[in-house]
Design a protein around this motif. Structure first.
Motif, PDB file in Angstrom:
ATOM      1  N   TYR A  72       0.726  -1.095   0.015  1.00 44.50           N
ATOM      2  CA  TYR A  72       0.106  -0.077   0.057  1.00 44.50           C
ATOM      3  C   TYR A  72       0.843   1.289   0.024  1.00 44.50           C
ATOM      4  CZ  TYR A  72      -4.812  -1.592   0.558  1.00 44.50           C
ATOM      5  OH  TYR A  72      -6.264  -2.092   0.266  1.00 44.50           O
ATOM      6  N   LEU A  73       1.976   1.265   0.688  1.00 39.02           N
ATOM      7  CA  LEU A  73       2.925   2.346   0.801  1.00 39.02           C
ATOM      8  C   LEU A  73       3.757   2.744  -0.270  1.00 39.02           C
ATOM      9  CD1 LEU A  73       4.633   1.856   4.275  1.00 39.02           C
ATOM     10  CD2 LEU A  73       2.752   3.681   3.458  1.00 39.02           C
ATOM     11  N   GLU A  74       3.892   1.717  -1.160  1.00 40.27           N
ATOM     12  CA  GLU A  74       4.562   1.886  -2.418  1.00 40.27           C
ATOM     13  C   GLU A  74       3.388   2.440  -3.548  1.00 40.27           C
ATOM     14  OE1 GLU A  74       6.480  -0.896  -6.006  1.00 40.27           O
ATOM     15  OE2 GLU A  74       6.740  -1.467  -4.081  1.00 40.27           O
ATOM     16  N   LEU A  75       2.171   2.118  -3.463  1.00 39.69           N
ATOM     17  CA  LEU A  75       1.381   2.447  -4.271  1.00 39.69           C
ATOM     18  C   LEU A  75       0.731   3.986  -4.077  1.00 39.69           C
ATOM     19  CD1 LEU A  75      -0.568  -1.072  -4.837  1.00 39.69           C
ATOM     20  CD2 LEU A  75       0.861   0.135  -6.593  1.00 39.69           C
ATOM     21  N   VAL A  76       0.543   4.047  -2.623  1.00 41.59           N
ATOM     22  CA  VAL A  76      -0.082   5.428  -2.306  1.00 41.59           C
ATOM     23  C   VAL A  76       1.095   6.433  -2.419  1.00 41.59           C
ATOM     24  CG1 VAL A  76       0.757   5.401   0.112  1.00 41.59           C
ATOM     25  CG2 VAL A  76      -1.472   6.475  -0.494  1.00 41.59           C
ATOM     26  N   THR A  77       2.351   6.268  -2.453  1.00 39.24           N
ATOM     27  CA  THR A  77       3.684   7.411  -2.571  1.00 39.24           C
ATOM     28  C   THR A  77       3.551   7.389  -4.092  1.00 39.24           C
ATOM     29  OG1 THR A  77       5.116   5.509  -2.489  1.00 39.24           O
ATOM     30  CG2 THR A  77       4.535   7.007  -0.489  1.00 39.24           C
ATOM     31  N   LYS A  78       3.177   6.595  -4.979  1.00 39.57           N
ATOM     32  CA  LYS A  78       3.309   6.428  -6.478  1.00 39.57           C
ATOM     33  C   LYS A  78       2.092   7.414  -6.973  1.00 39.57           C
ATOM     34  CE  LYS A  78       5.279   3.330  -8.742  1.00 39.57           C
ATOM     35  NZ  LYS A  78       5.494   2.111  -9.491  1.00 39.57           N
ATOM     36  N   TYR A  79       0.832   6.843  -6.258  1.00 40.76           N
ATOM     37  CA  TYR A  79      -0.418   7.426  -6.843  1.00 40.76           C
ATOM     38  C   TYR A  79      -1.201   7.969  -5.487  1.00 40.76           C
ATOM     39  CZ  TYR A  79       0.847   3.921 -10.290  1.00 40.76           C
ATOM     40  OH  TYR A  79       1.481   3.185 -11.255  1.00 40.76           O
ATOM     41  N   PRO A  80      -0.943   9.139  -5.290  1.00 44.97           N
ATOM     42  CA  PRO A  80      -1.578   9.891  -4.063  1.00 44.97           C
ATOM     43  C   PRO A  80      -2.770  10.378  -4.257  1.00 44.97           C
ATOM     44  CG  PRO A  80      -0.085  11.184  -4.923  1.00 44.97           C
ATOM     45  CD  PRO A  80       0.035  10.028  -6.072  1.00 44.97           C
TER      46      PRO A  80
END
Length: 492
Positions: free
Chosen positions: A79-87
């Motif tokens: 989730y952290l990888e994705l939320v920092t990539k797609y905020p």
């Protein structure tokens, strides 16, 4: 959370363009986000299911909690990888859509998240009703519990119809209430230990039902304990309101998970040390049993049921708020019947979605109560965990698929650069693979009660039937495709 119809501009690729329209205000810093995450994870799971977990595995109830924490943390890394990539605020639905681009798969993931909110709220409603009867000393039995739970769901619907403003300060207050209740249990448990009135040796004993291996019992208990660890994924919906999410989110989410699992471990150790496992497993209010047994001379048990009620009520409210808004978002984008997107004049709340999700929740409570009786809370909690484990499996796979994709730009970045110059979090090595496999394993029949498959299947079937009729209407009457137009705005 982003709202449909804000007028936010987009690039040709559909990426929100910074500065071209109204944007959510970035007000959350490290401390507020940490309190939000802790408050979101704490709640119904540990209050209601501690006894059931102990009943599955014995006094070593801390073991499945620790394993559930490990699985949740690995998934949190994805989730952290994705939320920092797609905020953006759409969470799992957005990641699924970006990874696979298959509208029906996005729909299933989105509806599964919606259903998890309904079952989570139903769990909280049943537990609240049980504590209500204990607090007022009412012997109304299972019918009374069901009636109060249904009445509570109707009350939540009325509150949602009037309009609920999410307040971070109110969330902080409720977090303090939840922490207070758990700290009372921990304090009483360790005070009783100091008095020599407990059997601490119970905390290292593994006991299972006859004919069930320790491995299978631990797996089933871990799946149930996972319900206590969910909530961290809701924080990605605050991405658009967090200052510098790429820098803040990783350390805050992992810190929040660490704090909550430490509290949960202390609660589970104190509970099984003070109260025999059999008594704990049979109780509908397990932590109240700890309070009464550990401090029989203190009147703490008089107000503790009401403390528990207050601690889980907000969980139910926020989950029903989320479920109704997700249904509204899918209906507004004509993936579900358009009438479900009707809005109440004046209050500007999605009344049709609120009524529909409330009816489903009431139906689930009544149906499961008649099928399960006193075990309703664990069945609903297990169904919530089952649905989210399925979603987390997809999110972990999506993380692997999207690793080579550039991140979306955020406010203040050069849109032409496409966010390529921004440093984002990356889940270490093969962690997303481990997360996908572990979540998928916990979805299996060796980890789940058959009733949980039935509940989840019925809920998802309702969504698929609605989608199918929408598809027929769109194709036959409007001659258009049934597809998401703006997955970024599903949590409107």
């Amino acid at each position: 959370m982003s709202a449909p119809g804000t007028g936010e501009g987009k690039t040709a690729s559909g990426v929100p363009q910074s500065g071209s329209g109204p944007q959510l205000k970035r007000v959350m810093g490290t401390r507020l986000l940490l309190l939000f995450i802790i408050g979101d994870i704490l709640g119904t799971g540990v209050y209601a299911l501690t006894g059931r977990i102990a009943g599955e595995i014995g006094g070593a109830a801390w073991a499945p909690i620790l394993i559930a924490f490990a699985v949740a943390t690995i998934t949190a890394l994805s989730y952290l990888e994705l939320v920092t990539k797609y905020p953006q605020a759409a969470g799992a639905a957005l990641y699924t859509h970006k990874a696979f681009g298959i509208h029906f798969v996005t729909f299933l993931v989105t509806f599964a998240v919606l259903c998890s909110g309904i079952t989570s709220a139903s769990t909280a409603a049943k537990f609240l009703a049980e504590n209500f009867l204990v607090g007022f000393g009412l012997g109304w039995g299972q019918f009374g519990v069901t009636a109060i739970a249904v009445g509570f769901m109707v009350l939540l619907a009325l509150i949602n119809l009037r309009g609920v403003g999410e307040s971070i300060k109110f969330n902080v207050f409720l977090t303090v209430v939840e922490l207070t209740g758990l700290l009372i249990v921990i304090g009483i448990g360790f005070w009783a230990m100091g008095q020599g009135n407990v059997d601490f040796s119970r905390t290292v004993v593994f006991e299972t039902e006859s004919g069930k291996s320790i491995f299978l019992a631990l797996t089933a208990a871990t799946s149930l304990a996972f319900f206590s660890m969910v909530g961290f994924e809701d924080s990605v919906n605050m991405a658009e309101e967090t200052r510098d999410p790429a820098r803040i989110f990783p350390k805050v989410m992992l810190t929040g998970l660490g704090i909550t699992v430490f509290i949960y471990l202390l609660v589970s150790v104190a509970a099984v040390a003070v109260v025999p496992v059999g008594q704990l497993a049979e109780s509908q209010t397990p932590l109240l049993e700890v309070v009464q047994a550990g401090a029989p001379d203190f009147p703490i048990d008089v107000f503790y049921p009401f403390l528990s009620i207050f601690a889980v009520a907000n969980t139910a409210l926020i989950n029903m708020l989320m479920a109704s808004r997700l249904l509204y978002g899918m209906s507004k984008q004509e993936v579900l019947p358009r009438p479900l997107a009707l809005v109440l004049p004046g209050r500007r709340t999605p009344w049709a979605s609120i009524v529909f999700t409330t009816l489903i929740a009431v139906g689930v409570i009544v149906l499961v109560t008649n099928a399960m009786g006193p075990d309703t809370v664990s069945a609903l909690g297990g169904t919530t965990a089952l649905l989210l484990l399925c979603v987390f499996t997809v999110v972990n796979v999506a993380c692997l698929v999207l690793r080579k994709s550039p991140p979306d730009p955020v406010e203040g970045e050069d849109v032409e650069d496409g966010g390529a110059g921004r440093k984002t979090f990356r889940s270490p090595g093969i962690m997303p693979w481990i997360g996908a496999l572990s979540c998928a394993f916990l979805v299996g029949p060796w980890a789940q009660d058959p009733i949980e498959y039935s509940i989840a299947g019925i809920l998802l079937a309702i969504g698929v039937v609605l989608w199918f009729f929408t598809w027929l209407w769109n194709r036959g009457v409007k001659a258009k495709r049934t597809r998401f137009t703006d997955p970024e705005e599903l949590h409107g």
